[in-house]
Design an enzyme around this catalytic site. Structure first.
Site, PDB file in Angstrom:
ATOM      1  N   LYS A   1      -5.126   5.826  11.998  1.00  0.00           N
ATOM      2  CA  LYS A   1      -7.218   5.409  12.769  1.00  0.00           C
ATOM      3  C   LYS A   1      -6.977   5.519  13.906  1.00  0.00           C
ATOM      4  O   LYS A   1      -7.277   4.638  14.451  1.00  0.00           O
ATOM      5  CB  LYS A   1      -8.402   4.113  12.230  1.00  0.00           C
ATOM      6  CG  LYS A   1      -8.375   4.604  10.493  1.00  0.00           C
ATOM      7  CD  LYS A   1      -9.419   3.282  10.229  1.00  0.00           C
ATOM      8  CE  LYS A   1      -9.854   2.866   8.336  1.00  0.00           C
ATOM      9  NZ  LYS A   1      -9.973   2.184   8.539  1.00  0.00           N
TER      10      LYS A   1
ATOM     11  N   ASP B   1      -5.712  -0.711  -1.077  1.00  0.00           N
ATOM     12  CA  ASP B   1      -7.032  -1.409  -2.087  1.00  0.00           C
ATOM     13  C   ASP B   1      -7.944  -2.105  -1.605  1.00  0.00           C
ATOM     14  O   ASP B   1      -7.903  -2.171  -0.353  1.00  0.00           O
ATOM     15  CB  ASP B   1      -6.198  -2.254  -3.019  1.00  0.00           C
ATOM     16  CG  ASP B   1      -6.167  -3.444  -1.838  1.00  0.00           C
ATOM     17  OD1 ASP B   1      -5.407  -3.194  -0.922  1.00  0.00           O
ATOM     18  OD2 ASP B   1      -6.035  -5.200  -1.503  1.00  0.00           O
TER      19      ASP B   1
ATOM     20  N   PHE C   1     -13.356   2.247   5.994  1.00  0.00           N
ATOM     21  CA  PHE C   1     -12.668   1.341   4.755  1.00  0.00           C
ATOM     22  C   PHE C   1     -12.444   2.656   4.242  1.00  0.00           C
ATOM     23  O   PHE C   1     -13.358   2.994   3.389  1.00  0.00           O
ATOM     24  CB  PHE C   1     -13.307   0.108   5.372  1.00  0.00           C
ATOM     25  CG  PHE C   1     -12.607  -0.940   3.594  1.00  0.00           C
ATOM     26  CD1 PHE C   1     -10.896  -1.726   4.054  1.00  0.00           C
ATOM     27  CD2 PHE C   1     -12.821  -0.662   1.891  1.00  0.00           C
ATOM     28  CE1 PHE C   1     -10.512  -2.026   3.254  1.00  0.00           C
ATOM     29  CE2 PHE C   1     -11.962  -1.721   1.415  1.00  0.00           C
ATOM     30  CZ  PHE C   1     -10.710  -1.832   2.165  1.00  0.00           C
ATOM     31  N   VAL C   2     -11.323   2.322   3.750  1.00  0.00           N
ATOM     32  CA  VAL C   2     -10.664   3.656   2.767  1.00  0.00           C
ATOM     33  C   VAL C   2      -9.701   3.487   1.267  1.00  0.00           C
ATOM     34  O   VAL C   2      -9.290   1.642   1.681  1.00  0.00           O
ATOM     35  CB  VAL C   2      -9.551   4.637   2.790  1.00  0.00           C
ATOM     36  CG1 VAL C   2     -11.253   5.403   3.836  1.00  0.00           C
ATOM     37  CG2 VAL C   2      -8.998   4.180   4.006  1.00  0.00           C
TER      38      VAL C   2
ATOM     39  N   ASP D   1      -3.789   1.368  10.685  1.00  0.00           N
ATOM     40  CA  ASP D   1      -5.788   0.656  10.992  1.00  0.00           C
ATOM     41  C   ASP D   1      -5.070   0.792  12.584  1.00  0.00           C
ATOM     42  O   ASP D   1      -5.259   1.339  13.433  1.00  0.00           O
ATOM     43  CB  ASP D   1      -5.948   0.316  10.189  1.00  0.00           C
ATOM     44  CG  ASP D   1      -7.522  -0.656  10.213  1.00  0.00           C
ATOM     45  OD1 ASP D   1      -8.540  -0.375  11.437  1.00  0.00           O
ATOM     46  OD2 ASP D   1      -8.165  -0.167   9.432  1.00  0.00           O
TER      47      ASP D   1
ATOM     48  N   ARG E   1      -5.867   0.859  -5.970  1.00  0.00           N
ATOM     49  CA  ARG E   1      -4.321   1.193  -5.747  1.00  0.00           C
ATOM     50  C   ARG E   1      -3.915   2.354  -6.525  1.00  0.00           C
ATOM     51  O   ARG E   1      -3.090   3.435  -6.082  1.00  0.00           O
ATOM     52  CB  ARG E   1      -3.319   0.225  -5.726  1.00  0.00           C
ATOM     53  CG  ARG E   1      -3.602  -1.041  -4.986  1.00  0.00           C
ATOM     54  CD  ARG E   1      -2.428  -1.416  -4.478  1.00  0.00           C
ATOM     55  NE  ARG E   1      -2.139  -2.823  -3.947  1.00  0.00           N
ATOM     56  CZ  ARG E   1      -2.564  -3.299  -2.716  1.00  0.00           C
ATOM     57  NH1 ARG E   1      -2.491  -2.543  -2.100  1.00  0.00           N
ATOM     58  NH2 ARG E   1      -2.635  -4.536  -2.289  1.00  0.00           N
TER      59      ARG E   1
ATOM     60  N   GLU F   1       4.031   3.863   5.852  1.00  0.00           N
ATOM     61  CA  GLU F   1       3.180   3.636   5.626  1.00  0.00           C
ATOM     62  C   GLU F   1       1.737   4.098   5.352  1.00  0.00           C
ATOM     63  O   GLU F   1       1.833   5.276   5.020  1.00  0.00           O
ATOM     64  CB  GLU F   1       2.530   2.929   6.852  1.00  0.00           C
ATOM     65  CG  GLU F   1       2.767   1.818   7.401  1.00  0.00           C
ATOM     66  CD  GLU F   1       2.492   0.477   6.801  1.00  0.00           C
ATOM     67  OE1 GLU F   1       1.225   0.864   5.775  1.00  0.00           O
ATOM     68  OE2 GLU F   1       2.375  -0.509   7.394  1.00  0.00           O
ATOM     69  N   ASP F   2       1.090   3.767   4.171  1.00  0.00           N
ATOM     70  CA  ASP F   2      -0.695   4.279   4.007  1.00  0.00           C
ATOM     71  C   ASP F   2      -1.163   4.883   4.613  1.00  0.00           C
ATOM     72  O   ASP F   2      -1.430   5.513   5.766  1.00  0.00           O
ATOM     73  CB  ASP F   2      -0.624   3.189   2.822  1.00  0.00           C
ATOM     74  CG  ASP F   2      -1.426   2.027   2.738  1.00  0.00           C
ATOM     75  OD1 ASP F   2      -0.261   1.351   3.467  1.00  0.00           O
ATOM     76  OD2 ASP F   2      -1.607   1.512   2.397  1.00  0.00           O
TER      77      ASP F   2
ATOM     78  N   GLY G   1       0.668  -1.641   0.266  1.00  0.00           N
ATOM     79  CA  GLY G   1      -0.284   0.154  -0.100  1.00  0.00           C
ATOM     80  C   GLY G   1       0.578   1.165   0.100  1.00  0.00           C
ATOM     81  O   GLY G   1       0.382   2.600  -0.407  1.00  0.00           O
TER      82      GLY G   1
END
Ligand code: PRP
Length: 180
Positions: free
Chosen positions: A136, A164, A157-158, A108, A170, A104-105, A50
């Site tokens: 988050k 993805d 959820f994103v 979570d 992506r 990091e993307d 990601g």
């Protein structure tokens, strides 16, 4: 911004962070890194898959010498973070005594970073910080300190900008959130 909504398989998503908003935050984080890591020759360590988009944009904001390395970790299946983090491709670059910036993307639950930070310690880096485009806070299960945060977001959820849904999305330049 072109499409405000997108449909992937059976799910509908709508834009919640535009490419312009993302670019502005990436530039700001880059400016902070230029101050904090001047003359430190950091190693940017991207967590695939990601983070590849965020990392590509962020490292080009960094003006000093640096290296870019990659690891592949995976915890998601579909829309859920499984909590079971697998290291699929390990570290190929020596980080002993180096200043590491993990990119990091998204952070979570924090399961991925919780596990990975402990693994990294064994390589004896000089320092380790995390740069995450998205965090988050309400989903975090661990006490993870993310030094460089693009956006704090709700626990929805994103996708897009590297993130993805079952391998899709992506390539979207904006970030989209799953519609209720
Ligand atoms: C995503 C993301 C982070 C992780 C964050 O990776 O890139 O690495 O989940 O979730 P956590 O904080 O709950 O651990 P994913 O497992 O989806 O793999 P990918 O990057 O290859 O899509």
């Amino acid at each position: 911004m072109k499409n405000k909504t997108v449909r992937l398989r059976e799910l509908n998503f709508s834009v919640t962070k535009t490419r312009e908003q993302i670019a502005a935050r990436v530039r700001q984080i880059g400016a902070n890194l230029n101050l904090d890591y001047a003359n430190k020759k950091p190693v940017f360590l991207a967590v695939l898959n990601g983070a590849y988009v965020f990392t590509a944009d962020l490292v080009r904001e960094f003006e000093g010498e640096c290296e870019v390395a990659f690891v592949k970790l995976s915890s998601y299946a579909g829309k859920e973070s499984t909590g079971d983090v697998a290291t699929r491709i390990g570290l190929a670059t020596s980080i002993k005594n180096r200043h590491v910036i993990i990119t990091e993307d998204i952070v979570d639950t924090g399961n991925t970073m919780h596990k990975f930070l402990r693994e990294l310690e064994e390589f004896e880096p000089a320092s380790v910080e995390i740069a995450a485009l998205l965090v988050k806070p309400d989903a975090l299960l661990h006490d993870i300190s993310v030094r460089y945060v693009g956006f704090n977001i709700p626990p929805d959820f994103v996708i897009g900008y590297g993130l993805d849904y079952d391998g899709l999305g992506r390539n979207l330049p904006d970030i989209y959130t799953l519609e209720e």
